[in-house]
Motif scaffolding. Structure first.
Motif, PDB file in Angstrom:
ATOM      1  N   UNK A 254      12.213 -14.317   6.405  1.00  0.00           N
ATOM      2  CA  UNK A 254      11.459 -15.017   7.022  1.00  0.00           C
ATOM      3  C   UNK A 254       9.920 -14.022   7.625  1.00  0.00           C
ATOM      4  N   UNK A 255      10.321 -13.002   8.116  1.00  0.00           N
ATOM      5  CA  UNK A 255      10.247 -11.702   8.763  1.00  0.00           C
ATOM      6  C   UNK A 255       9.003 -10.958   7.862  1.00  0.00           C
ATOM      7  N   UNK A 256      10.031 -11.006   7.035  1.00  0.00           N
ATOM      8  CA  UNK A 256       8.803  -9.880   5.586  1.00  0.00           C
ATOM      9  C   UNK A 256       7.807 -10.621   5.035  1.00  0.00           C
ATOM     10  N   UNK A 257       8.219 -12.238   4.542  1.00  0.00           N
ATOM     11  CA  UNK A 257       7.001 -13.152   4.260  1.00  0.00           C
ATOM     12  C   UNK A 257       5.389 -13.144   5.288  1.00  0.00           C
ATOM     13  N   UNK A 258       5.714 -13.530   6.586  1.00  0.00           N
ATOM     14  CA  UNK A 258       5.088 -13.363   7.126  1.00  0.00           C
ATOM     15  C   UNK A 258       3.749 -11.629   7.179  1.00  0.00           C
ATOM     16  N   UNK A 259       4.852 -11.112   7.351  1.00  0.00           N
ATOM     17  CA  UNK A 259       4.276  -9.648   7.472  1.00  0.00           C
ATOM     18  C   UNK A 259       3.559  -9.368   6.454  1.00  0.00           C
ATOM     19  N   UNK A 260       4.092  -9.573   5.021  1.00  0.00           N
ATOM     20  CA  UNK A 260       3.441  -9.012   4.129  1.00  0.00           C
ATOM     21  C   UNK A 260       1.987 -10.487   3.638  1.00  0.00           C
ATOM     22  N   UNK A 261       2.278 -11.175   4.138  1.00  0.00           N
ATOM     23  CA  UNK A 261       1.137 -12.130   3.767  1.00  0.00           C
ATOM     24  C   UNK A 261      -0.417 -12.270   4.440  1.00  0.00           C
ATOM     25  N   UNK A 262       0.478 -11.746   5.910  1.00  0.00           N
ATOM     26  CA  UNK A 262      -0.699 -12.002   7.038  1.00  0.00           C
ATOM     27  C   UNK A 262      -1.445 -10.663   6.381  1.00  0.00           C
ATOM     28  N   UNK A 263      -0.612  -9.328   6.411  1.00  0.00           N
ATOM     29  CA  UNK A 263      -1.963  -8.188   5.979  1.00  0.00           C
ATOM     30  C   UNK A 263      -2.377  -8.716   4.653  1.00  0.00           C
ATOM     31  N   UNK A 264      -2.234  -9.420   3.044  1.00  0.00           N
ATOM     32  CA  UNK A 264      -3.029  -9.251   2.022  1.00  0.00           C
ATOM     33  C   UNK A 264      -4.132  -9.911   2.916  1.00  0.00           C
ATOM     34  N   UNK A 265      -4.189 -10.790   3.688  1.00  0.00           N
ATOM     35  CA  UNK A 265      -4.469 -12.065   3.903  1.00  0.00           C
ATOM     36  C   UNK A 265      -6.161 -11.543   4.711  1.00  0.00           C
ATOM     37  N   UNK A 266      -5.993  -9.869   5.472  1.00  0.00           N
ATOM     38  CA  UNK A 266      -6.886  -9.707   6.290  1.00  0.00           C
ATOM     39  C   UNK A 266      -7.615  -7.737   5.396  1.00  0.00           C
ATOM     40  N   UNK A 267      -7.249  -8.251   3.710  1.00  0.00           N
ATOM     41  CA  UNK A 267      -7.704  -6.813   3.145  1.00  0.00           C
ATOM     42  C   UNK A 267      -9.170  -7.500   3.522  1.00  0.00           C
ATOM     43  N   UNK A 268     -10.303  -8.197   3.172  1.00  0.00           N
ATOM     44  CA  UNK A 268     -11.053  -8.487   3.132  1.00  0.00           C
ATOM     45  C   UNK A 268     -11.481  -8.218   4.316  1.00  0.00           C
ATOM     46  N   UNK A 269     -11.420  -8.185   5.291  1.00  0.00           N
ATOM     47  CA  UNK A 269     -11.759  -7.842   6.201  1.00  0.00           C
ATOM     48  C   UNK A 269     -12.497  -5.962   6.052  1.00  0.00           C
ATOM     49  N   UNK A 270     -11.820  -5.421   5.771  1.00  0.00           N
ATOM     50  CA  UNK A 270     -11.935  -3.768   5.013  1.00  0.00           C
ATOM     51  C   UNK A 270     -13.926  -4.177   4.921  1.00  0.00           C
ATOM     52  N   UNK A 271     -13.853  -4.897   3.868  1.00  0.00           N
ATOM     53  CA  UNK A 271     -15.409  -4.840   3.355  1.00  0.00           C
ATOM     54  C   UNK A 271     -16.311  -5.567   3.829  1.00  0.00           C
ATOM     55  N   UNK A 272     -16.657  -6.329   4.962  1.00  0.00           N
ATOM     56  CA  UNK A 272     -16.850  -7.578   5.797  1.00  0.00           C
ATOM     57  C   UNK A 272     -18.048  -6.513   6.904  1.00  0.00           C
ATOM     58  N   UNK A 273     -17.899  -5.013   7.248  1.00  0.00           N
ATOM     59  CA  UNK A 273     -18.679  -4.594   7.533  1.00  0.00           C
ATOM     60  C   UNK A 273     -19.901  -3.664   6.773  1.00  0.00           C
ATOM     61  N   UNK A 274     -20.526  -3.004   7.820  1.00  0.00           N
ATOM     62  CA  UNK A 274     -21.030  -1.683   6.984  1.00  0.00           C
ATOM     63  C   UNK A 274     -21.416  -0.972   8.290  1.00  0.00           C
ATOM     64  N   UNK A 275     -22.040   0.373   7.905  1.00  0.00           N
ATOM     65  CA  UNK A 275     -22.526   1.646   8.464  1.00  0.00           C
ATOM     66  C   UNK A 275     -23.543   1.108   9.414  1.00  0.00           C
ATOM     67  N   UNK A 276     -23.178   1.168  11.421  1.00  0.00           N
ATOM     68  CA  UNK A 276     -24.486   1.117  11.661  1.00  0.00           C
ATOM     69  C   UNK A 276     -25.799   2.349  11.898  1.00  0.00           C
TER      70      UNK A 276
END
Length: 298
Positions: free
Chosen positions: A105-127
């Motif tokens: 369960x711990x492994x699945x939770x950590x893996x899914x949370x990591x995959x789920x938040x990958x789009x946050x890398x692309x939601x911003x632009x340089x100031x």
């Protein structure tokens, strides 16, 4: 760090299943403190133009912060499910509340949370860009207008914190109801003599622990949820901190601060309620002094 050391030693009188959940929660909370507080906040203020302030580093830090924050929240949910199973479903306790299941369960939770938040890398632009180097992160305007981003933002808020809070509240209510029913049955069997009943004492402690978890999560996330609903209803945007005296910016940062507190107090709520855990803390704190005293005695 003290919590991680104590839990990893396995001397708290807890089962290995419970220890794994608490240790995983402690580690994710520690990463939250490192990235969200020290690197993102403190370094962002006092070392503003370091390499950590470049846009690629900023994007990576934001992604890690969201991932470990979600992991901390969902590990709390996973542990609550485990304890509910152990208390309310004796038939499933043997098969579900095991070391193997906890690690899975711990492994699945950590893996899914990591995959789920990958789009946050692309939601911003340089100031802004200076001498060919992009600095800081500014949320893209398309984040507020693009349908795909709108769906992702709504899903993000549902998964953290709305759904976790609902599950924690529901599971705790079921568990507390079961404990109270068992306690009434035990009182009827024992009659009026309930003094010295260690089982009753443990159950009252469990009720207090479960209420503390629910109320802590609710209170510390309430401002964040209220801020999110305000943004949805009013159409206001999130602030990047260009005007530090703006009340909206202060409210936004206060909401984030409270969620960080929520990520950092899980281990204290769970583990510090254990007498053996407090004893282990005393041993660690007294260890340097014991070494010094032993040196002088020699």
């Amino acid at each position: 760090m003290v919590s991680i050391i104590i839990l990893s030693r396995g001397r708290c009188g807890l089962s290995r299943c419970i220890t794994y959940y608490l240790l995983a929660t402690a580690m994710t909370d520690f990463v939250v403190i490192i990235f969200a507080v020290i690197i993102n906040r403190i370094s962002g203020i006092y070392f503003r133009y370091s390499s950590l302030s470049t846009t690629p580093a900023c994007r990576l830090i934001i992604t890690i912060i969201f991932a470990v924050r979600d992991a901390s929240v969902w590990l709390t949910v996973a542990f609550t499910i485990d304890r509910s199973m152990a208390i309310c479903c004796q038939s499933l306790k043997i098969s579900y509340c095991t070391e193997k299941t906890a690690l899975l369960v711990i492994g699945i939770v950590c893996a899914l949370c990591s995959l789920k938040n990958i789009p946050f890398y692309f939601y911003s632009q340089p100031l802004y860009v200076l001498d060919g180097v992009s600095w800081f992160c500014d949320i893209k305007s398309s984040y507020y207008t693009a349908p795909l981003w709108q769906v992702y933002d709504m899903l993000e808020q549902i998964l953290t914190p709305f759904l976790p809070f609902f599950l924690i509240l529901l599971l705790n209510a079921i568990t507390i109801r079961h404990i109270l029913a068992s306690s009434r049955a035990r009182k009827r069997l024992r009659g009026a003599d309930t003094q010295g009943d260690q089982e009753m004492t443990n159950r009252r402690r469990s009720i207090f622990l479960l209420f503390a978890i629910s109320l802590s999560f609710l209170l510390l996330w309430a401002t964040y949820v209220g801020r999110f609903l305000y943004v949805r209803v009013s159409g206001a945007g999130y602030f990047s901190g260009l005007n530090f005296s703006d009340p909206q910016y202060i409210l936004q940062e206060m909401a984030i601060m409270l969620t960080l507190f929520s990520s950092c107090n899980n281990v204290f709520i769970y583990a510090l309620s254990q007498t053996t855990f407090r004893e282990e803390i005393k041993k660690i704190l007294m260890c340097p002094f014991a070494s010094i005293i032993g040196h002088f005695k020699c």
